[in-house]
Design a protein around this motif. Structure first.
Motif, PDB file in Angstrom:
ATOM      1  N   PHE A 138       5.785   3.463  -6.792  1.00 17.42           N
ATOM      2  CA  PHE A 138       6.820   4.446  -6.545  1.00 17.42           C
ATOM      3  C   PHE A 138       8.143   3.481  -5.239  1.00 17.42           C
ATOM      4  O   PHE A 138       7.650   3.462  -4.438  1.00 17.42           O
ATOM      5  CB  PHE A 138       6.439   5.408  -5.007  1.00 17.42           C
ATOM      6  CG  PHE A 138       5.229   6.037  -5.686  1.00 17.42           C
ATOM      7  CD1 PHE A 138       5.353   7.131  -6.449  1.00 17.42           C
ATOM      8  CD2 PHE A 138       3.826   5.548  -5.716  1.00 17.42           C
ATOM      9  CE1 PHE A 138       4.315   8.050  -7.526  1.00 17.42           C
ATOM     10  CE2 PHE A 138       2.760   6.957  -6.170  1.00 17.42           C
ATOM     11  CZ  PHE A 138       3.279   7.227  -6.937  1.00 17.42           C
ATOM     12  N   PRO A 139       8.632   3.205  -6.216  1.00 17.29           N
ATOM     13  CA  PRO A 139       9.857   1.738  -5.333  1.00 17.29           C
ATOM     14  C   PRO A 139      10.821   2.812  -4.585  1.00 17.29           C
ATOM     15  O   PRO A 139      10.917   3.526  -4.381  1.00 17.29           O
ATOM     16  CB  PRO A 139      10.468   1.080  -6.779  1.00 17.29           C
ATOM     17  CG  PRO A 139       9.921   2.506  -7.524  1.00 17.29           C
ATOM     18  CD  PRO A 139       9.080   3.138  -7.533  1.00 17.29           C
ATOM     19  N   PRO A 140      11.739   1.922  -3.824  1.00 17.15           N
ATOM     20  CA  PRO A 140      12.477   2.495  -2.798  1.00 17.15           C
ATOM     21  C   PRO A 140      13.350   3.122  -3.672  1.00 17.15           C
ATOM     22  O   PRO A 140      13.980   2.737  -5.491  1.00 17.15           O
ATOM     23  CB  PRO A 140      12.870   1.677  -1.913  1.00 17.15           C
ATOM     24  CG  PRO A 140      11.730   0.375  -2.020  1.00 17.15           C
ATOM     25  CD  PRO A 140      10.952   0.426  -3.203  1.00 17.15           C
TER      26      PRO A 140
ATOM     27  N   GLY B 229       7.672  12.098  -3.674  1.00 15.14           N
ATOM     28  CA  GLY B 229       8.183  13.024  -4.449  1.00 15.14           C
ATOM     29  C   GLY B 229       9.977  12.883  -4.556  1.00 15.14           C
ATOM     30  O   GLY B 229      10.767  12.058  -4.243  1.00 15.14           O
ATOM     31  N   HIS B 230      10.198  14.246  -3.749  1.00 19.40           N
ATOM     32  CA  HIS B 230      12.555  13.976  -3.844  1.00 19.40           C
ATOM     33  C   HIS B 230      12.516  13.712  -2.809  1.00 19.40           C
ATOM     34  O   HIS B 230      14.034  13.862  -2.432  1.00 19.40           O
ATOM     35  CB  HIS B 230      12.102  15.503  -4.226  1.00 19.40           C
ATOM     36  CG  HIS B 230      12.352  15.838  -5.781  1.00 19.40           C
ATOM     37  ND1 HIS B 230      12.959  15.904  -6.865  1.00 19.40           N
ATOM     38  CD2 HIS B 230      11.797  17.099  -5.826  1.00 19.40           C
ATOM     39  CE1 HIS B 230      12.118  16.285  -7.497  1.00 19.40           C
ATOM     40  NE2 HIS B 230      11.507  17.448  -7.260  1.00 19.40           N
ATOM     41  N   VAL B 231      12.470  13.251  -1.780  1.00 15.74           N
ATOM     42  CA  VAL B 231      12.324  12.476  -0.766  1.00 15.74           C
ATOM     43  C   VAL B 231      12.849  11.092  -1.023  1.00 15.74           C
ATOM     44  O   VAL B 231      11.718  10.103  -0.695  1.00 15.74           O
ATOM     45  CB  VAL B 231      11.374  13.027   0.664  1.00 15.74           C
ATOM     46  CG1 VAL B 231      11.615  12.605   1.814  1.00 15.74           C
ATOM     47  CG2 VAL B 231      11.136  14.186   0.332  1.00 15.74           C
ATOM     48  N   PRO B 232      13.934  10.289  -1.109  1.00 15.00           N
ATOM     49  CA  PRO B 232      13.882   9.698  -1.399  1.00 15.00           C
ATOM     50  C   PRO B 232      13.435   8.212  -0.012  1.00 15.00           C
ATOM     51  O   PRO B 232      14.088   8.302   1.125  1.00 15.00           O
ATOM     52  CB  PRO B 232      15.258   8.800  -1.216  1.00 15.00           C
ATOM     53  CG  PRO B 232      16.220  10.366  -0.343  1.00 15.00           C
ATOM     54  CD  PRO B 232      15.233  11.164  -0.754  1.00 15.00           C
ATOM     55  N   VAL B 233      12.697   7.320  -0.113  1.00 10.10           N
ATOM     56  CA  VAL B 233      12.832   6.125   0.250  1.00 10.10           C
ATOM     57  C   VAL B 233      13.862   4.964   0.662  1.00 10.10           C
ATOM     58  O   VAL B 233      13.923   4.989  -0.298  1.00 10.10           O
ATOM     59  CB  VAL B 233      11.209   5.476   0.957  1.00 10.10           C
ATOM     60  CG1 VAL B 233      11.373   4.550   1.898  1.00 10.10           C
ATOM     61  CG2 VAL B 233      10.252   6.585   0.630  1.00 10.10           C
TER      62      VAL B 233
ATOM     63  N   LYS C 106       0.925  -1.265   0.006  1.00  4.89           N
ATOM     64  CA  LYS C 106       0.200  -0.243  -0.343  1.00  4.89           C
ATOM     65  C   LYS C 106       0.661   1.178  -0.303  1.00  4.89           C
ATOM     66  O   LYS C 106       0.239   2.217  -0.664  1.00  4.89           O
ATOM     67  CB  LYS C 106      -1.112   0.352   1.015  1.00  4.89           C
ATOM     68  CG  LYS C 106      -1.959   1.459   1.264  1.00  4.89           C
ATOM     69  CD  LYS C 106      -2.299   1.314   2.382  1.00  4.89           C
ATOM     70  CE  LYS C 106      -3.840   2.115   2.170  1.00  4.89           C
ATOM     71  NZ  LYS C 106      -4.838   1.738   3.330  1.00  4.89           N
ATOM     72  N   PHE C 107       1.481   1.334   0.560  1.00  3.04           N
ATOM     73  CA  PHE C 107       2.286   2.096   1.401  1.00  3.04           C
ATOM     74  C   PHE C 107       3.486   2.647  -0.181  1.00  3.04           C
ATOM     75  O   PHE C 107       3.358   3.314  -1.087  1.00  3.04           O
ATOM     76  CB  PHE C 107       3.531   2.209   2.336  1.00  3.04           C
ATOM     77  CG  PHE C 107       5.046   3.556   2.130  1.00  3.04           C
ATOM     78  CD1 PHE C 107       4.416   4.427   2.864  1.00  3.04           C
ATOM     79  CD2 PHE C 107       6.089   3.099   1.722  1.00  3.04           C
ATOM     80  CE1 PHE C 107       4.830   5.501   2.733  1.00  3.04           C
ATOM     81  CE2 PHE C 107       6.782   4.366   1.893  1.00  3.04           C
ATOM     82  CZ  PHE C 107       6.162   5.238   2.365  1.00  3.04           C
ATOM     83  N   PHE C 108       4.548   1.833  -1.226  1.00  2.00           N
ATOM     84  CA  PHE C 108       4.933   1.796  -1.868  1.00  2.00           C
ATOM     85  C   PHE C 108       3.833   1.721  -3.628  1.00  2.00           C
ATOM     86  O   PHE C 108       4.616   2.523  -4.388  1.00  2.00           O
ATOM     87  CB  PHE C 108       6.333   0.881  -2.463  1.00  2.00           C
ATOM     88  CG  PHE C 108       6.874   0.948  -0.963  1.00  2.00           C
ATOM     89  CD1 PHE C 108       7.620   1.852  -1.121  1.00  2.00           C
ATOM     90  CD2 PHE C 108       6.927  -0.131  -0.277  1.00  2.00           C
ATOM     91  CE1 PHE C 108       9.059   1.833  -0.453  1.00  2.00           C
ATOM     92  CE2 PHE C 108       7.526   0.494   0.873  1.00  2.00           C
ATOM     93  CZ  PHE C 108       8.733   1.189   0.623  1.00  2.00           C
ATOM     94  N   ASN C 109       2.994   1.535  -3.272  1.00  3.90           N
ATOM     95  CA  ASN C 109       1.777   1.921  -4.670  1.00  3.90           C
ATOM     96  C   ASN C 109       1.284   3.232  -4.347  1.00  3.90           C
ATOM     97  O   ASN C 109       0.459   3.774  -5.280  1.00  3.90           O
ATOM     98  CB  ASN C 109       0.518   0.995  -4.283  1.00  3.90           C
ATOM     99  CG  ASN C 109       1.902  -0.515  -5.103  1.00  3.90           C
ATOM    100  OD1 ASN C 109       2.696  -0.923  -6.831  1.00  3.90           O
ATOM    101  ND2 ASN C 109       1.475  -2.051  -4.950  1.00  3.90           N
TER     102      ASN C 109
END
Length: 267
Positions: free
Chosen positions: A198-200, A138-142, A130-133
């Motif tokens: 939105f992958p790590p 944005g520009h904040v990397p995970v 759920k989080f990564f989809n």
């Protein structure tokens, strides 16, 4: 970026993922963090513990260790139980404190998402999907942190014994088998999460974080590498107090980069 005084990190993950222990090691401390509201007012720790026992949690609270107050952490309550309200609260915080935040000192610069290896057969759950989809940072990397990976040692010993090794011989081979298992589950997590919308930006296995002298250099270095602004890289390197080697390596890298740019411009 000269107006930004502290490096701010949002820490996420399930309950008992070892988040606080990691922050203690990063800040070279064994103490609990002091907690502040968004306006800089200190909050009584007993009050915070009471709200946590009742299931309450405020992601806006700032966690600061006196050993290194230039780090500011925000702890996101785990939403593995499927709470839509908690998830939306987290998303709003990320949007409000990402690159477009009005006050530069309130921006978050990185997100550490902790996945514990204590239950390696459910490393990627519906919460991670759920989080990564659904959460565009944005520009904040995970960065995904594989925490408590030491627990795979028991699995390694069990597999070796299942393969016919005697207990003493199994213990001699356990380090290699542990490494193989860690690589196996890391590959599995990458396969699952890299397919998300939105992958790590990176993955870091962490070991022996329960030791007071645990080494977090790889975590700091990997986080530095995924930051998309040179000024943020400099801020993180100058904030961390774990490794003088990182400071030297960064300075050398900057010098080499400047030399290369200078040569290109001369042509």
């Amino acid at each position: 970026m000269k107006n930004i005084e502290r490096f701010r990190i949002l820490v996420m993950g399930r309950a008992n993922a070892g988040k606080t222990t990691i922050l203690q090691r990063v800040c070279n401390s064994t103490d609990k963090p002091e907690i502040f509201d968004g306006k800089g007012n200190k909050i009584d720790s007993a009050t915070v513990r009471g709200t946590l026992k009742r299931g309450c949690h405020d992601i806006k609270h700032e966690l600061v260790f006196q050993s290194n107050p230039r780090f500011v952490f925000h702890d996101s309550c785990g939403f593995e139980a499927g709470s839509t309200e908690q998830f939306e609260e987290m998303k709003k915080f990320v949007v409000d404190h990402a690159a477009m935040a009005r006050k530069v000192n309130n921006r978050i610069h990185a997100i550490w998402y902790c996945i514990p290896m204590t239950d390696c057969h459910r490393t990627v759950t519906a919460a991670e999907q759920k989080f990564f989809n659904a959460c565009d940072t944005g520009h904040v990397p995970v960065m995904v942190l594989l925490t408590k990976s030491d627990t795979l040692l028991l699995d390694a010993i069990q597999e070796l014994e299942d393969e016919g090794f005697e207990t003493e011989e199994a213990h001699q081979k356990v380090a290699q088998k542990h490494g193989e298992l860690l690589e196996k589950w890391l590959a599995h997590i990458k396969l699952e999460l890299n397919e998300c919308k939105f992958p790590p930006r990176g993955y870091v296995p962490l070991q022996k974080m329960h030791h007071d002298n645990a080494n977090c250099t790889a975590l700091i270095q990997s986080t530095t590498n995924v930051l998309n602004e040179e000024s943020l890289q400099k801020l993180l390197i100058s904030t961390q107090q774990l490794s003088i080697t990182l400071c030297i390596e960064y300075a050398v890298k900057r010098q080499v980069s400047n030399c290369v740019v200078g040569q290109i411009l001369r042509f």
